[in-house]
Design a protein around this motif. Structure first.
Motif, PDB file in Angstrom:
ATOM      1  N   CYS A  57      -3.293   1.922  -3.473  1.00  0.00           N
ATOM      2  CA  CYS A  57      -4.060   1.707  -2.244  1.00  0.00           C
ATOM      3  C   CYS A  57      -4.487   3.059  -1.669  1.00  0.00           C
ATOM      4  O   CYS A  57      -3.660   3.951  -1.494  1.00  0.00           O
ATOM      5  CB  CYS A  57      -3.205   0.939  -1.240  1.00  0.00           C
ATOM      6  SG  CYS A  57      -3.942   0.822   0.406  1.00  0.00           S
ATOM      7  N   GLY A 108      -5.280   3.602   1.248  1.00  0.00           N
ATOM      8  CA  GLY A 108      -4.787   3.704   2.611  1.00  0.00           C
ATOM      9  C   GLY A 108      -3.365   4.227   2.681  1.00  0.00           C
ATOM     10  O   GLY A 108      -3.054   5.111   3.476  1.00  0.00           O
ATOM     11  N   CYS A 109      -2.481   3.687   1.817  1.00  0.00           N
ATOM     12  CA  CYS A 109      -1.056   4.009   1.940  1.00  0.00           C
ATOM     13  C   CYS A 109      -0.374   4.328   0.619  1.00  0.00           C
ATOM     14  O   CYS A 109       0.827   4.556   0.593  1.00  0.00           O
ATOM     15  CB  CYS A 109      -0.328   2.862   2.634  1.00  0.00           C
ATOM     16  SG  CYS A 109      -0.093   1.418   1.552  1.00  0.00           S
ATOM     17  N   CYS A 146      -3.800  -4.917   0.672  1.00  0.00           N
ATOM     18  CA  CYS A 146      -2.524  -4.233   0.472  1.00  0.00           C
ATOM     19  C   CYS A 146      -1.461  -4.878   1.377  1.00  0.00           C
ATOM     20  O   CYS A 146      -1.693  -5.073   2.565  1.00  0.00           O
ATOM     21  CB  CYS A 146      -2.700  -2.760   0.827  1.00  0.00           C
ATOM     22  SG  CYS A 146      -1.165  -1.830   0.899  1.00  0.00           S
ATOM     23  N   CYS A 158      -0.168  -1.752   4.235  1.00  0.00           N
ATOM     24  CA  CYS A 158      -1.026  -1.306   5.345  1.00  0.00           C
ATOM     25  C   CYS A 158      -2.060  -2.371   5.722  1.00  0.00           C
ATOM     26  O   CYS A 158      -2.803  -2.183   6.685  1.00  0.00           O
ATOM     27  CB  CYS A 158      -1.707   0.016   5.005  1.00  0.00           C
ATOM     28  SG  CYS A 158      -3.037  -0.123   3.787  1.00  0.00           S
TER      29      CYS A 158
HETATM   30 ZN   LIG Z   1      -2.065   0.123   1.655  1.00  0.00          ZN
END
Ligand SMILES: [Zn+2]
Length: 171
Positions: free
Chosen positions: A89, A91-92, A137, A140
């Motif tokens: 991911c 994002g995280c 995800c 997040c």
């Molecule tokens: Zn994530």
């Protein structure tokens, strides 16, 4: 059947019929994925504000991950990525796909026939007339893409993922 369903969706009863058809295709997945999300309920990524996400992500990644945007087809360099490794991911960094599960779908987006099921959540998406299954995800909650039942063997699933929502970690 698909054409008929789309027209039927214009009426409420048709939409309901479509919904149940979609639900049966993914079985009990929504229930299971809520448990995946609950595992990370107190994670620091869940407490990030939109402003903090804007700081962390590129504008394109923010649009997809945090606003459920869709990148333009054919724009992701990851579509042609052939190396062995893991897709995480953006994002995280939670791992979502292995390179062995990637294939060329011809859709213009990185595509996979399998996902690390314990690391995603799903929900029905009504942005288009025909309901789709959105997946994100589990940590997040960043939007990744949509899954369709027209993938190759052995799963028959096509995880159609925004490239900008992923980062590739070579093995
Ligand atoms: Zn994530």
């Amino acid at each position: 059947m698909a054409k008929l369903s789309r027209r039927a969706a214009l009426s409420g009863a048709g939409a309901l019929a479509l919904l149940s058809a979609c639900g049966s295709a993914i079985g009990d997945e929504p229930i299971r994925t809520r448990a995946n999300e609950a595992r990370y309920a107190s994670d620091a990524f869940r407490r990030m504000t939109p402003a903090q996400w804007r700081e962390r992500l590129s504008p394109a990644a923010f649009n997809v991950l945090r606003q459920e945007g869709t990148e333009r087809a054919g724009t992701s360099p990851l579509e042609d990525e052939e190396r062995r490794g893991t897709y995480v991911c953006a994002g995280c960094a939670l791992p979502l796909f292995r390179s062995e599960w990637k294939y060329h779908s011809g859709s213009g987006w990185p595509s996979f026939f399998r996902v690390m099921t314990e690391n995603v959540g799903t929900k029905a998406d009504y942005v288009l007339l025909q309901p789709r299954t959105e997946y994100h995800c589990a940590r997040c909650l960043g939007h990744q893409g949509h899954v369709f039942p027209d993938g190759p063997r052995p799963t028959g699933q096509r995880y159609c993922n925004n490239g900008v929502a992923l980062r590739f970690a070579p093995a």
